[in-house]
Design an enzyme around this catalytic site. Structure first.
Site, PDB file in Angstrom:
ATOM      1  N   SER A 151     -35.440  17.595 -26.980  1.00 60.03           N
ATOM      2  CA  SER A 151     -35.901  18.969 -26.261  1.00 60.03           C
ATOM      3  C   SER A 151     -34.890  19.186 -25.059  1.00 60.03           C
ATOM      4  O   SER A 151     -33.723  19.452 -25.280  1.00 60.03           O
ATOM      5  CB  SER A 151     -37.162  18.579 -25.615  1.00 60.03           C
ATOM      6  OG  SER A 151     -37.921  19.747 -25.377  1.00 60.03           O
ATOM      7  N   ASP A 227     -43.809  22.936 -34.771  1.00 55.79           N
ATOM      8  CA  ASP A 227     -43.286  22.459 -33.134  1.00 55.79           C
ATOM      9  C   ASP A 227     -43.855  23.751 -32.369  1.00 55.79           C
ATOM     10  O   ASP A 227     -43.437  24.870 -32.572  1.00 55.79           O
ATOM     11  CB  ASP A 227     -41.834  22.438 -32.801  1.00 55.79           C
ATOM     12  CG  ASP A 227     -41.429  21.989 -31.640  1.00 55.79           C
ATOM     13  OD1 ASP A 227     -41.921  22.436 -30.620  1.00 55.79           O
ATOM     14  OD2 ASP A 227     -40.561  21.228 -31.457  1.00 55.79           O
ATOM     15  N   HIS A 260     -43.563  18.536 -31.848  1.00 63.58           N
ATOM     16  CA  HIS A 260     -42.517  18.125 -30.927  1.00 63.58           C
ATOM     17  C   HIS A 260     -42.739  16.778 -30.346  1.00 63.58           C
ATOM     18  O   HIS A 260     -41.961  16.408 -29.523  1.00 63.58           O
ATOM     19  CB  HIS A 260     -42.874  19.297 -29.656  1.00 63.58           C
ATOM     20  CG  HIS A 260     -41.658  19.413 -28.694  1.00 63.58           C
ATOM     21  ND1 HIS A 260     -40.397  20.137 -29.079  1.00 63.58           N
ATOM     22  CD2 HIS A 260     -41.333  19.251 -27.408  1.00 63.58           C
ATOM     23  CE1 HIS A 260     -39.818  20.195 -28.157  1.00 63.58           C
ATOM     24  NE2 HIS A 260     -40.165  19.324 -27.080  1.00 63.58           N
TER      25      HIS A 260
END
Lengths: 282, 282
Positions: A151, A227, A260
């Site tokens: 991320s 995600d 995620h």
């Protein structure tokens, strides 16, 4: 350096350490996993190193506890280093109730705007200070480095890798913020840390760096299709497009049904470590 | 049942759920990992199940996040269930500043002493209520069960396994409290939950159960030599002795340099899952 903890795991040693950082002007904490190959190493022998940069709200602890990297690192003889995501401490400025800016959200840049510029210098910390520090304390071969992240840390791995050609043999990312200049997380962070002149943002944006000529031969990206941040914040498609235009051939994999979280990361972590190890030990 | 979270991992699904428990009179939380084999299973087909009981201070979350069991469960098609370690909630009695008694320290028994006897009924919960509940909601084959645990949960796995001959194909433990009647953790918990008559403690003590005639054919124990609780609280040696006297042949492995943490557990988790799977799929 202070050794905060040491635990045997998969035949090697998992360390958590802290040290006063010149770059950030704060105490910084990070973790290092030494695989079993580090024991009884000949005097001058060194092992390859894989840097892992974490995402928003994380410290070194998230990947250290939930990343499931130790088995693969132990199999391949790779040292794994996981830094924090920002400066910490009472004297570090912060904002209340914003998980995506300030502490836990350093974005791997050197801030130029007050009040952030004094401590938020994660670029200098990760690019310059920490490698030297780690190499003095552990048998790390700075000639064999790779970098990865998740991320915001995927953004960090891609931008640091692209800005330092030749330093890293390979770059990988889970769910990276691939084009921060054009997403809410990035516009907020880059705008406040760097000011409103968007030209200054480009060296902290993987897509912009590639548009501006940066290149890397070995890039692996895994992105979950479930995600929740994919469309608004991550822009995997923009990375694919920029690489295609530049003639780069990254491996970008859309992973069906994954989100995620570290449940996703841990699933593919061993593949990433092995992919880096193939390049680090070639 | 409430589904608190669901995350795809290693091709399967990691669930966290909660439900009102009849046994404890409280809301109880637990996690279930369904391996990829659960998807597209024929109507009546079921998968084997491995129960994991956690240690002092833990909830379902510790092993769910740090246990590194999903890869092995996905490879072998094993469902993995991780319950909480005690009742929770404002109406549940507790003691301040004692990590080893009350909430987080249910010791897998049915308390008989006030004020604990109303809610601290983890034996009934784990032995009776939870298996029925899980088997109604998931494709669990109650004819193919194994059980494992860590520390206080190793005590739970051993005692529940020994008290229910024929129910579990195999029992394993990391660093179990093998003889609670003769160590500080156990004397405190058994004394307060069950009263001072030590005869009532014996069905909650693996060594005493074996002395009293309980038997199990397949037992695997891993114990770290650097475990800070080994000498005072765990008594692996007493378990070895009791098994030898009883003619049982457990596999008890002293693991050099490992401590009491999940860094140790995760190192050998895949071996434990595979060992159980060999017996569950035989």
């Amino acid at each position: 350096m202070d050794y905060l903890s040491q635990n045997k795991s998969y035949g090697g040693q998992q360390f958590v350490l802290s040290h006063p950082s010149e770059a950030t002007g704060t105490e910084m904490t990070f973790s290092v996993y030494l695989p079993p190959q580090a024991e009884g190493l000949a005097e001058d022998a060194k092992l390859p190193v894989l840097w892992y940069l974490s995402g928003l709200t994380c410290t070194h602890a998230n990947v250290t506890e939930k990343g499931e990297y130790r088995r693969a690192c132990a199999e391949r003889g790779v040292i794994f280093v996981a830094p924090d995501t920002s400066p910490r401490g009472e004297n570090v400025p912060d904002v209340d109730d914003e998980y995506d800016f300030g502490k836990g959200a350093g974005f791997y840049l050197d801030a130029t705007q007050e009040p952030w510029s004094q401590h938020f210098r994660m670029r200098s910390y990760i690019e310059d200070e920490l490698p030297q520090l780690v190499a003095r304390a552990f048998p790390v071969d700075l000639g064999r480095q790779s970098i990865m992240g998740h991320s915001m840390g995927g953004h960090g791995a891609l931008t640091i890798g692209l800005r330092n050609p030749g330093r890293f043999r390979s770059i990988s990312a889970f769910s990276p913020i691939a084009a921060p200049s054009s997403v809410p997380w990035g516009e907020k962070a880059l705008g406040r840390y760097l000011g409103e002149d968007r030209a200054a943002w480009r060296e902290y944006d993987a897509v912009a760096l590639i548009e501006d000529g940066a290149r890397a031969d070995h890039i692996l990206v895994d992105q979950g299709t479930a995600d929740q941040f994919l469309d608004e914040q991550l822009k995997t498609g923009a990375l694919s497009m920029a690489c295609a235009k530049a003639g780069m051939k990254p491996t970008i994999r859309m992973q069906d049904g994954y989100d995620h979280s570290y449940y996703f990361i841990s699933t593919f972590m061993a593949e990433h470590v092995a992919w880096h190890a193939d390049r680090l030990t070639a």
